[in-house]
Design an enzyme around this catalytic site. Structure first.
Site, PDB file in Angstrom:
ATOM      1  N   GLY B  12       0.854  -1.185   0.000  1.00  0.00           N
ATOM      2  CA  GLY B  12       0.000   0.000   0.000  1.00  0.00           C
ATOM      3  C   GLY B  12       0.893   1.240   0.000  1.00  0.00           C
ATOM      4  O   GLY B  12       2.038   1.194  -0.455  1.00  0.00           O
ATOM      5  N   ASN B  13       0.390   2.319   0.569  1.00  0.00           N
ATOM      6  CA  ASN B  13       1.165   3.566   0.547  1.00  0.00           C
ATOM      7  C   ASN B  13       2.485   3.450   1.300  1.00  0.00           C
ATOM      8  O   ASN B  13       3.519   3.895   0.818  1.00  0.00           O
ATOM      9  CB  ASN B  13       0.341   4.710   1.138  1.00  0.00           C
ATOM     10  CG  ASN B  13      -0.805   5.077   0.226  1.00  0.00           C
ATOM     11  OD1 ASN B  13      -0.728   4.875  -0.988  1.00  0.00           O
ATOM     12  ND2 ASN B  13      -1.881   5.590   0.802  1.00  0.00           N
ATOM     13  N   ARG B  49      -0.883  -3.602  -9.387  1.00  0.00           N
ATOM     14  CA  ARG B  49      -0.420  -2.382  -8.751  1.00  0.00           C
ATOM     15  C   ARG B  49       0.937  -2.614  -8.082  1.00  0.00           C
ATOM     16  O   ARG B  49       1.839  -1.780  -8.132  1.00  0.00           O
ATOM     17  CB  ARG B  49      -1.441  -1.888  -7.724  1.00  0.00           C
ATOM     18  CG  ARG B  49      -1.206  -0.448  -7.295  1.00  0.00           C
ATOM     19  CD  ARG B  49      -2.192   0.006  -6.227  1.00  0.00           C
ATOM     20  NE  ARG B  49      -2.010  -0.720  -4.972  1.00  0.00           N
ATOM     21  CZ  ARG B  49      -2.607  -0.383  -3.824  1.00  0.00           C
ATOM     22  NH1 ARG B  49      -3.441   0.648  -3.789  1.00  0.00           N
ATOM     23  NH2 ARG B  49      -2.400  -1.079  -2.730  1.00  0.00           N
ATOM     24  N   GLU B 129       9.273   0.759  15.439  1.00  0.00           N
ATOM     25  CA  GLU B 129       9.384   2.221  15.510  1.00  0.00           C
ATOM     26  C   GLU B 129       8.247   2.911  14.770  1.00  0.00           C
ATOM     27  O   GLU B 129       7.751   3.957  15.202  1.00  0.00           O
ATOM     28  CB  GLU B 129      10.749   2.651  14.947  1.00  0.00           C
ATOM     29  CG  GLU B 129      11.058   4.132  15.054  1.00  0.00           C
ATOM     30  CD  GLU B 129      11.113   4.625  16.487  1.00  0.00           C
ATOM     31  OE1 GLU B 129      10.098   5.209  16.925  1.00  0.00           O
ATOM     32  OE2 GLU B 129      12.137   4.449  17.168  1.00  0.00           O
ATOM     33  N   VAL B 132       4.390   3.993  16.350  1.00  0.00           N
ATOM     34  CA  VAL B 132       4.033   5.169  17.157  1.00  0.00           C
ATOM     35  C   VAL B 132       4.653   6.429  16.563  1.00  0.00           C
ATOM     36  O   VAL B 132       5.865   6.496  16.369  1.00  0.00           O
ATOM     37  CB  VAL B 132       4.505   5.019  18.619  1.00  0.00           C
ATOM     38  CG1 VAL B 132       4.089   6.243  19.439  1.00  0.00           C
ATOM     39  CG2 VAL B 132       3.949   3.749  19.249  1.00  0.00           C
ATOM     40  N   GLU B 190      -9.761   9.461   7.011  1.00  0.00           N
ATOM     41  CA  GLU B 190     -10.210   8.396   6.126  1.00  0.00           C
ATOM     42  C   GLU B 190     -11.724   8.434   5.936  1.00  0.00           C
ATOM     43  O   GLU B 190     -12.436   9.125   6.672  1.00  0.00           O
ATOM     44  CB  GLU B 190      -9.795   7.040   6.718  1.00  0.00           C
ATOM     45  CG  GLU B 190      -8.280   6.919   6.788  1.00  0.00           C
ATOM     46  CD  GLU B 190      -7.835   5.550   7.271  1.00  0.00           C
ATOM     47  OE1 GLU B 190      -8.392   4.551   6.804  1.00  0.00           O
ATOM     48  OE2 GLU B 190      -6.928   5.498   8.113  1.00  0.00           O
ATOM     49  N   ASP B 201      -6.996   4.861  17.781  1.00  0.00           N
ATOM     50  CA  ASP B 201      -5.637   4.815  17.245  1.00  0.00           C
ATOM     51  C   ASP B 201      -4.641   5.409  18.244  1.00  0.00           C
ATOM     52  O   ASP B 201      -3.589   4.816  18.517  1.00  0.00           O
ATOM     53  CB  ASP B 201      -5.589   5.585  15.918  1.00  0.00           C
ATOM     54  CG  ASP B 201      -4.182   5.692  15.370  1.00  0.00           C
ATOM     55  OD1 ASP B 201      -3.663   4.679  14.875  1.00  0.00           O
ATOM     56  OD2 ASP B 201      -3.589   6.784  15.463  1.00  0.00           O
ATOM     57  N   LYS B 205      -1.397   3.540  20.459  1.00  0.00           N
ATOM     58  CA  LYS B 205      -0.031   4.056  20.575  1.00  0.00           C
ATOM     59  C   LYS B 205       0.320   4.352  22.034  1.00  0.00           C
ATOM     60  O   LYS B 205       1.427   4.055  22.493  1.00  0.00           O
ATOM     61  CB  LYS B 205       0.116   5.304  19.716  1.00  0.00           C
ATOM     62  CG  LYS B 205      -0.052   5.012  18.218  1.00  0.00           C
ATOM     63  CD  LYS B 205      -0.256   6.307  17.431  1.00  0.00           C
ATOM     64  CE  LYS B 205      -0.469   6.038  15.940  1.00  0.00           C
ATOM     65  NZ  LYS B 205      -0.998   7.240  15.246  1.00  0.00           N
TER      66      LYS B 205
END
Lengths: 440, 440
Positions: B12-13, B49, B129, B132, B190, B201, B205
């Site tokens: 994905g991104n 893709r 890493e 967070v 989103e 979310d 974290k």
């Protein structure tokens, strides 16, 4: 598991801080490191004071060489400062196969290349988190946290004394000399503050940062250094009116130049847009802004000095060494972030070749045509103006202040233009030039 | 030296960002790491893709288990997100003796204990890493940079979407729903923004941060979570008038309680003094403030999301693993900062037992005696008032707003007092309660 045995050279404020933090948090540190870290011997000139500060918990000796030659000791922590003896001790410790932790930025900025080469050859580590920005883990962030990035530039408030003085000058509208005295009274400036206020301390740190950011050798002799002693209260005021704050920045930047790349390495008072986070770092605090190509801007903020903040960095280095001591030497974090055989020789640029923006203040006769003369000189030098402020002359005055902010331009063009401006009959005295960074 | 072979689960991104940063900076990264880091295979649902994004430079497969079972691969990078399949893949990779890098905060906040135990038993590393605050090396700072410190508290802006929304609400005086739509249009939120705006979310974290700060297990189920969906524009305005900004903070704090210590673990909108640096972190940026007993306050600032900032953290983990792979497993950085046998069981406190300051807003009848009733209830609950603001009623209105800021007090006392206040005939509707942290 057996404790790591540490010898401390120097039990001044930082040494005492290291001793007391290690003792207070020994359980917490052992829970992290997996083994104890124990100071078994210290050296000090003042034996009585050292005994008091270490509370009879370890050996106290007068001769630091006893420590670096003690076979029982695994890691030597150098906190005596200065160049000659410190260097001799560090080199001897390395020769004896001991790891070294040092907070000595002056030593590393001047002799880092030799010291790191010796450590490399011997397979030991020289750790120096405490050398830049006190307890802030900026060395770790640059050497390990940002390894994916091509670092573009670093700009740091890396001297607490000068940041305290500048904050006070702005807050209270006082001049440099008055605030310096106050800072000395409060313990923010030393009795001899030269290294701080002349920018030398910040340049030591900027030199170290430039090496680990770009993989170039430490080259303190190539750093451009201007302190804050000539900074006037009026410029802080005018900067504020234009939306800027003045900070002493240490800057290391990768720059495009004719025929390739160069590195800018410079310490000087700098206008920064007041809305930038780093412009709002006040008092004796430190902050380092790092621009990487993947991550964009990151900033690291905290106390840049003081016994316990510095001890925090020294002890983090001790734990790191404890952890990495068993790794293959070629897999440890390289001293200067890049493998010794992968350093580059990008040249540090002379100031004439750097490119930045400028704040220029001049006193001019209040008569027609002056502005036309000024703007003609700037245009001829390809210097384009971003903002201008002309103050009304005070009652009965025939002269007034003009302040100009330029767009990006090369330093040599600005210097040449200033020469021509100062030669104008309508301009009185010298032009004040302060560099300006947008940090965008 | 032989390159490290990496397999990527998900393109994905963030996967595409990791691929392109590793490729663009491969020389810079090799100069630091001492060896190449090479993505040799990726798995993706959309094969076309994925082939496009990896430009035919590596194998592309549909089944992620092919990657975790590929004997050629040293490190698996998990970027598919979610719980079930991600967990199965990570556990299988560990069972196969592969190191793992993951950006999956949800997975670790819920199943971290099991995953880290499996990795420990197998002698492999699970690095996170990127889980967070995106590219900001906050995990590294906490686990390695601040090892000398007893961490007292952490307060972080660790969700960019909500910080963007709150910044816009304040800047433009708009309400939540309007700004959310704008944020969705701009790609800051989103299509289904629930996890962000409800604070889930940020709580994932904060849970991870609490574990590595205090050496406690990840306990997402014990986190108190409030999002920003109920926050009203009027409270942002009143807070500003009182000198505060409202931010969604993730907070983990060591607290004294009867019989010892407890941990506060909570995510909620929070008033912060406007002059604090962290109050000035705007837009989608992240910042984490950490208070240690030796170092004092330090702050880490940068982009908390986005393909390349996240890739920056993923690649830093890859380099770290490359370095530590040859160290004795017991000398590596422990997954949760403390050695597995040195974790503690300090309990996470129920919200009733936490102590903080409060902003209370209520609508009251504009008649004599109301304030006396209110202040009597607060005094009876041992709640002391730090500041009060009463607005003049609008033209023709018979009711007005009263805003109170309290000193430190226990949540249960405030809740009890609010019940009594809401029962008063002079008070209309509900009392709005927002917690306030001085972060001093």
């Amino acid at each position: 598991m057996k404790s790591i045995k540490v010898g401390l050279l120097g039990v001044g404020n930082v040494g005492a801080g290291t001793f007391s933090v290690l003792r207070r948090n020994q359980e917490e540190i052992r829970r992290r490191a997996g083994r104890g870290i124990e100071i078994v011997a210290v050296s000090a000139r003042n034996l009585e004071r050292a005994k008091e500060r270490t509370e009879g918990q370890c050996k106290v000796v007068a001769d630091p060489f006893e420590i670096v030659n003690d076979p029982e000791i695994d890691i030597v922590v150098e906190l005596i400062g200065g160049y000659d003896t410190a260097k001799e001790l560090v080199m001897q410790a390395i020769a004896n196969g001991k790891h070294v932790v040092t907070a000595n930025k002056a030593l590393l900025a001047l002799h880092g290349t030799e010291i790191f080469a010796a450590a490399q050859a011997k397979g030991v580590m020289v750790a120096f988190e405490a050398a830049v920005a006190g307890g802030i883990p900026i060395i770790k962030a640059l050497r390990e946290g940002l390894t994916a990035n091509r670092i573009e530039w670093i700009a740091g408030i890396i001297n607490g004394t000068t940041n305290f003085i500048l904050s006070e000058m702005r807050d209270k509208g006082l001049d440099f000399a008055t605030v310096l005295k106050e800072a000395q009274r409060l313990g923010y400036a030393e009795a001899d503050p030269t290294f701080d206020i002349e920018g030398v301390d910040a340049a030591h740190k900027a030199t170290i940062l430039s090496a680990i950011a770009f993989g170039i050798p430490v080259q303190f002799d190539k750093a451009h250094i201007e302190g804050i002693t000539k900074l006037q209260a009026i410029d802080i005021k005018y900067a504020e009116q234009l939306g800027y704050r003045i900070k002493l920045l240490g800057i290391a930047r990768r720059a495009k130049v004719e025929g390739g790349e160069g590195i800018e390495l410079r310490v000087h008072p700098t206008l920064i847009p007041a809305k930038r986070l780093i412009a709002n770092v006040e008092g004796a605090m430190n902050a380092v802004l790092v621009q990487g190509d993947a991550i964009g801007a990151t900033m690291y903020y905290g106390k840049g000095a003081g016994p316990e903040p510095t001890a925090s960095a020294v002890i983090a280095d001790l734990v790191d060494i404890t952890r990495l001591a068993t790794a293959d030497p070629e897999h440890r974090v390289p001293h200067l972030a890049f493998q010794p055989n992968a350093m580059t020789d990008i040249k540090i640029l002379p100031m004439a070749d750097i490119t930045t923006c400028y704040y220029l203040r001049m006193t001019v006769a209040d008569r027609p045509g002056v502005l036309a003369e000024l703007t003609r000189i700037l245009a001829d030098g390809s210097i384009s103006i971003d903002a201008m402020m002309q103050k009304e002359p005070a009652e009965g005055e025939t002269h007034t202040d003009i302040i100009l902010l330029t767009h990006l331009t090369q330093e040599k063009n600005v210097v040449a233009a200033i020469d021509k401006i100062e030669a104008l009959s309508s301009v009185v005295g010298k032009v004040t030039k302060i560099r300006l960074e947008n940090l965008a």
